[in-house]
Design a protein around this motif. Structure first.
Motif, PDB file in Angstrom:
ATOM      1  N   CYS A 109       0.845  -1.193   0.000  1.00 13.01           N
ATOM      2  CA  CYS A 109       0.000   0.000   0.000  1.00 13.01           C
ATOM      3  C   CYS A 109       0.878   1.240   0.000  1.00 13.01           C
ATOM      4  N   LEU A 152      -0.195   4.251   0.275  1.00 13.03           N
ATOM      5  CA  LEU A 152      -0.794   5.271   1.133  1.00 13.03           C
ATOM      6  C   LEU A 152      -0.545   5.011   2.614  1.00 13.03           C
ATOM      7  N   CYS A 202      -2.702   6.910   5.489  1.00 14.51           N
ATOM      8  CA  CYS A 202      -4.066   6.368   5.389  1.00 14.51           C
ATOM      9  C   CYS A 202      -4.577   5.907   6.749  1.00 14.51           C
TER      10      CYS A 202
END
Length: 136
Positions: A100, A102, A106
């Protein structure tokens, strides 16, 4: 949240064993038929997993089969699902090797983790016994 097919079959297998508990061990052939023609190979894997969790016993030989190792009222649905789904990543960032981009900013993972815990906690208020047909 979508459950794995093997989790669905495992829960239905436990319900079937609880419902027919007084009949003694149930054969794999009978269980396969009752579970909609589930392949014996897939059923064996599910039974082995449930046996390793201490939820079912298997008996070999003539008159052998599968039976519950615990009372249906002692098998909590939330804990059962959590154990059966423990290797299943809800989304990419739940995987150990998740990719991921992000991740540092996130907050979704935290929200989903909380929702998952609440899902299991809610289902822990019910047992396999609660899933059985009401007796007349």
């Amino acid at each position: 949240m979508k459950l794995l097919a093997s989790t669905d079959f495992a829960v239905r297998l436990l319900m079937l064993l609880a419902h027919r508990g007084g009949e003694g061990p149930l054969s794999v052939e009978m269980l396969s038929r009752e579970l909609g023609g589930l392949s014996r190979h897939h059923l064996h894997k599910i039974v082995q997993n449930l046996a390793s969790m201490g939820l079912v016993e298997t008996l070999r030989g003539a008159g052998g089969g599968v039976l519950l190792a615990k009372k249906p009222e002692d098998i909590r649905i939330g804990s059962l699902l959590a154990a059966l789904e423990e290797d299943c990543a809800l989304v990419e960032c739940f995987r150990e090797d998740g990719a991921c981009t992000l991740m540092p900013v996130c907050r979704l993972k935290g929200f989903l983790g909380t929702a998952r815990r609440n899902f299991y906690r809610e289902l822990d208020q019910r047992t396999i016994a609660d899933c059985l047909p009401l007796k007349k």
